[in-house]
Each structure stands twice: as C-alpha cells, then as structure tokens.
Design a protein around this motif. Sequence first.
Motif, PDB file in Angstrom:
ATOM      1  N   LEU A 128      23.627 -25.558  17.289  1.00 52.07           N
ATOM      2  CA  LEU A 128      23.907 -26.787  16.553  1.00 52.07           C
ATOM      3  C   LEU A 128      22.912 -26.960  15.400  1.00 52.07           C
ATOM      4  CD1 LEU A 128      25.894 -29.112  16.757  1.00 52.07           C
ATOM      5  CD2 LEU A 128      24.270 -30.317  18.199  1.00 52.07           C
ATOM      6  N   ILE A 133      28.085 -24.176  14.569  1.00 56.88           N
ATOM      7  CA  ILE A 133      29.298 -24.886  14.962  1.00 56.88           C
ATOM      8  C   ILE A 133      29.183 -26.317  14.446  1.00 56.88           C
ATOM      9  CG2 ILE A 133      29.759 -23.512  17.050  1.00 56.88           C
ATOM     10  CD1 ILE A 133      28.485 -25.774  18.689  1.00 56.88           C
ATOM     11  N   PRO A 135      30.647 -29.438  16.001  1.00 54.88           N
ATOM     12  CA  PRO A 135      31.419 -30.263  16.924  1.00 54.88           C
ATOM     13  C   PRO A 135      31.463 -31.716  16.438  1.00 54.88           C
ATOM     14  CG  PRO A 135      29.267 -29.737  17.865  1.00 54.88           C
ATOM     15  CD  PRO A 135      29.367 -28.981  16.586  1.00 54.88           C
ATOM     16  N   ARG A 136      32.633 -32.321  16.592  1.00 56.99           N
ATOM     17  CA  ARG A 136      32.803 -33.690  16.094  1.00 56.99           C
ATOM     18  C   ARG A 136      32.047 -34.704  16.949  1.00 56.99           C
ATOM     19  NH1 ARG A 136      39.180 -34.326  14.403  1.00 56.99           N
ATOM     20  NH2 ARG A 136      39.241 -32.518  13.027  1.00 56.99           N
ATOM     21  N   TRP A 137      31.541 -35.727  16.278  1.00 59.38           N
ATOM     22  CA  TRP A 137      30.892 -36.848  16.962  1.00 59.38           C
ATOM     23  C   TRP A 137      31.908 -37.952  17.221  1.00 59.38           C
ATOM     24  CZ3 TRP A 137      26.629 -38.057  19.518  1.00 59.38           C
ATOM     25  CH2 TRP A 137      26.220 -39.389  19.621  1.00 59.38           C
ATOM     26  N   GLU A 138      32.922 -38.017  16.341  1.00 57.80           N
ATOM     27  CA  GLU A 138      34.044 -38.941  16.545  1.00 57.80           C
ATOM     28  C   GLU A 138      35.285 -38.089  16.732  1.00 57.80           C
ATOM     29  OE1 GLU A 138      34.069 -42.100  16.887  1.00 57.80           O
ATOM     30  OE2 GLU A 138      32.047 -42.666  16.223  1.00 57.80           O
ATOM     31  N   ARG A 139      36.171 -38.573  17.570  1.00 58.11           N
ATOM     32  CA  ARG A 139      37.352 -37.783  17.895  1.00 58.11           C
ATOM     33  C   ARG A 139      38.153 -37.422  16.646  1.00 58.11           C
ATOM     34  NH1 ARG A 139      42.428 -40.151  20.230  1.00 58.11           N
ATOM     35  NH2 ARG A 139      41.285 -42.028  19.721  1.00 58.11           N
ATOM     36  N   GLU A 140      38.318 -38.411  15.727  1.00 56.33           N
ATOM     37  CA  GLU A 140      39.216 -38.164  14.608  1.00 56.33           C
ATOM     38  C   GLU A 140      38.500 -37.879  13.294  1.00 56.33           C
ATOM     39  OE1 GLU A 140      43.183 -40.598  15.156  1.00 56.33           O
ATOM     40  OE2 GLU A 140      41.463 -41.772  15.827  1.00 56.33           O
ATOM     41  N   PRO A 146      25.980 -37.962  14.074  1.00 56.21           N
ATOM     42  CA  PRO A 146      25.503 -38.513  15.351  1.00 56.21           C
ATOM     43  C   PRO A 146      24.347 -39.489  15.137  1.00 56.21           C
ATOM     44  CG  PRO A 146      24.732 -36.274  15.064  1.00 56.21           C
ATOM     45  CD  PRO A 146      25.671 -36.539  13.941  1.00 56.21           C
ATOM     46  N   GLU A 173      21.762 -35.531  19.937  1.00 57.74           N
ATOM     47  CA  GLU A 173      22.669 -34.739  19.097  1.00 57.74           C
ATOM     48  C   GLU A 173      24.028 -34.604  19.777  1.00 57.74           C
ATOM     49  OE1 GLU A 173      22.466 -33.205  16.181  1.00 57.74           O
ATOM     50  OE2 GLU A 173      20.342 -32.965  15.691  1.00 57.74           O
ATOM     51  N   TRP A 174      24.012 -34.542  21.115  1.00 61.06           N
ATOM     52  CA  TRP A 174      25.252 -34.301  21.858  1.00 61.06           C
ATOM     53  C   TRP A 174      25.799 -35.565  22.511  1.00 61.06           C
ATOM     54  CZ3 TRP A 174      27.788 -29.722  21.722  1.00 61.06           C
ATOM     55  CH2 TRP A 174      27.070 -28.570  21.373  1.00 61.06           C
ATOM     56  N   LEU A 175      24.887 -36.393  22.999  1.00 63.27           N
ATOM     57  CA  LEU A 175      25.273 -37.484  23.891  1.00 63.27           C
ATOM     58  C   LEU A 175      24.988 -38.837  23.269  1.00 63.27           C
ATOM     59  CD1 LEU A 175      23.528 -35.677  26.790  1.00 63.27           C
ATOM     60  CD2 LEU A 175      25.896 -36.432  27.045  1.00 63.27           C
ATOM     61  N   PHE A 176      25.584 -39.878  23.834  1.00 59.01           N
ATOM     62  CA  PHE A 176      25.295 -41.228  23.414  1.00 59.01           C
ATOM     63  C   PHE A 176      24.347 -41.848  24.438  1.00 59.01           C
ATOM     64  CE2 PHE A 176      26.506 -45.699  22.401  1.00 59.01           C
ATOM     65  CZ  PHE A 176      26.058 -45.662  21.097  1.00 59.01           C
ATOM     66  N   SER A 178      24.521 -44.409  26.151  1.00 57.02           N
ATOM     67  CA  SER A 178      25.182 -44.932  27.353  1.00 57.02           C
ATOM     68  C   SER A 178      25.576 -43.827  28.326  1.00 57.02           C
ATOM     69  CB  SER A 178      26.417 -45.743  26.971  1.00 57.02           C
ATOM     70  OG  SER A 178      27.391 -44.898  26.397  1.00 57.02           O
ATOM     71  N   ASN A 179      25.515 -42.561  27.896  1.00 60.82           N
ATOM     72  CA  ASN A 179      25.766 -41.485  28.851  1.00 60.82           C
ATOM     73  C   ASN A 179      24.651 -41.417  29.897  1.00 60.82           C
ATOM     74  OD1 ASN A 179      27.233 -39.651  26.254  1.00 60.82           O
ATOM     75  ND2 ASN A 179      28.274 -40.159  28.147  1.00 60.82           N
TER      76      ASN A 179
END
Lengths: 247, 153
Positions: A128, A133, A135-140, A146, A173-176, A178-179
Amino acid sequence: MNLHKKTLFMVGAFSLFLVGSACSAQPQVAPRPDGSVPVKDLSYAPEYKPVDEMAQSDVQVIHIAQVDDINSFNRNLKKPKGIHLPPAEDGLRDPQNEATHILAAPKPAFEGLPPTEYGNRVDWVKTLDDKKIRPRWEREDPDAEPFVMDLDIVRPVKASVPDVVFPHRQHTEWLFCSNCHPAIFIPQKGANQINMSAILLGQKCGVCHGKVSFPITTKSCRKCHSKPKPDDWKPPLSEATLKNPWK
Amino acid sequence: MLPIMKGRITWRALALGVVAWAAMLVAPAPAQAEYGDVVINNYADAAGMRPAVFSHWFHRIRFRCKVCHADLGFQFKAGGNKITMAKIIDGKFCGACHNGEIAWSVENCGMCHSGVPGTPTHFHGSTVQTLVAPPYQPLTGSAAPAPAAAPKK
C-alpha cells in the motif's frame, strides 16, 4: 483432566476404528501407502472437529496425528505442499464447478508485490505504501482518501521479547476507528489487558492477526515486538529460583 | 453446538468417525487455499448449493477493510453475519457490490458458490487452526486463580 484425556483417547481410537472400517468399505478411497490413517482429511477443516463443537474449551483441539506415525521424523510439523495454488487445485473450491476455473489465481496477482514469509506472503503494508495497489476507502468513490492517524502506542512486555509497538498509521490506512474502538480495544493507553494466549485464541490483536492480517509465527514476532529492550535489561528471576533450596 | 449431549462418549465418537469418514470422501487432498479465504455454509448445503467461498486477498486488493467491516456492517466472524440470498438481493452484504454496478451481478451463482460440498463454515489457514497444541494458558492473568504452591490436576 485425566478423565478428559481418557475420553479424548477413546474418542480418537474409536473414530480411527470407524475411519478404518469406512476405508475398507469404500474401495475408491485408498489408504496411504504407509498404511496410516489419513489425518490430512481431518486437518482439512480443523475448526469442525466435533470435539470443538461439543466439548468445552479445555479440549478444543484433538490431534489424531499424534496417534500414528509416532517415529516419523516430523510427527507434528506440516508443511504446505504448495503455495498460491490456483482455485481449482486449492482443495477448498470444487473443480467440478465450472465457475471455479474462472476465478482468479493468486500467484499472478501477487507478482511484483513486496514478499513476506507468512500469510499471503505479501507485505500488505508496504504494498500500500508503495502504491502497488489502490484499494478503495469508499465503496463507490475510487479517489476517497483514508482518515489516517499517526500515533504509536508502546506496550512494555514483561518477558525478554522486545516491547510491542502498536502503530495506528498502518492500521488506519486499512481500517476505521470503529473497527477497533470500543469493541476490541478501549481507546486509552494501557487500559486493555493483552497477552499472547488471548491473541492466539483470536482475541484482541488476534481478531485480525492470524485470520486476515499477518499471522503469528516465529518469523512475524518482531513485526509487533519491535522496540528493543534497554541494553541492561535482564529477565526477572522466578521465585522458585530465588528460593531454590538445592542451589 | 450439535444436539448431542456432552459426555456421551459413544455419540461423540460416532460423530467424529462419521465426520472424518465424510471428510475423506469429500476431500481428496488437504486444502491449500490462500490465507484469509472464508467458507460460508450456514445454509447453502442444506439448500442444495455449494458453500460460498470469499477470498480476502482478492477483495483487499480492491477495497480497504473499512468498506466491508465498517460501512457494510460485516462482523468479524466467519458465518456470523447470517448472510442469505434475500439480504443479498436487497443490496446488503455481498449484494452491496455484486449488483452489476460495482461488481458482476448475483446471477453468476457459481462464482460465489464454488466450495467443495459439505465443507463447514470456517476461516482457512487461521493461526488457531495451524497450532499443534491448543493455545497456552498463562498461570497468572485475568482468568486463572492465584498460583498455588504445587500444580494440581
């Protein structure tokens, strides 16, 4: 405890007997050349071992592997026969299912990504950081950034291994937030009791490490245990040593 | 928890034998799938579908964990989300993306339902699974009593 051992032994022995008779009744399932019981079939989905399902936690794992092959060089070390096998050969997916052959193979996907010796054998943090790569932080929204927080938490460790540094940066970078907060960790330095057995059981850091994030193995200890002890640090002597009458 | 009473040795043994036997027929080789692959089979087998298989490595190249585990509400527990096709076509869980807009649509049944039939819900290659012995229980710690003079048991 003794009773448990006996029970376990009987369960093991009886199931071996059943497996054995099943083998002879089913000619298409050949026994192994060395005549041993196919332990691998149980390790195929170890979490489903019935004792796991039915017994309490102190008999979580039953290892029939220890019953046979007692003099083999490696009684317990199991090495993978291959890595990054294509989906149709990975044993988890059904080659009879046509779509299985369309699924992506990991090997070409991992080409050029920084390697490690465990887990997916990919250093996901470096991948990362190097922008190999995206990877998206938001689905759309492919361009959303991030919410990264750079805060290291040092957790001193009583044992001789280096102290643990928990880096918020790589995680956020990967998680929020609240995870992890507050379900896994109270967001306060030192407020959480963590030890290795909890982690290995899949709690605390082990919710992710050992499942998706890098696993716990000899080669990964220093990823978490990364802050060296001071030069003059010595492990505390146990009481039994201090009071040893035969000294 | 299977409906079998704890302590009934014969039943346990029988169940273990049957599972071992079934696993043998079903699995010709040990699984060597990628770390982080999840088999989800709460209901699929019972409905005559192959179990669903989800791969973390494939999805994490495309999405951060946050998208699924914070925004879409996937709990950190294999099989723990009680995913069904009804929820998927309502745009929940896998259906939030496998809708023909973000990823291919849900009529491609075999892409997800690709597992070897009979494979139970589990997380492939997790550390707990690969341990030779059960995780070590420390002598002192929250769960254990104060250390006694001589070890009992």
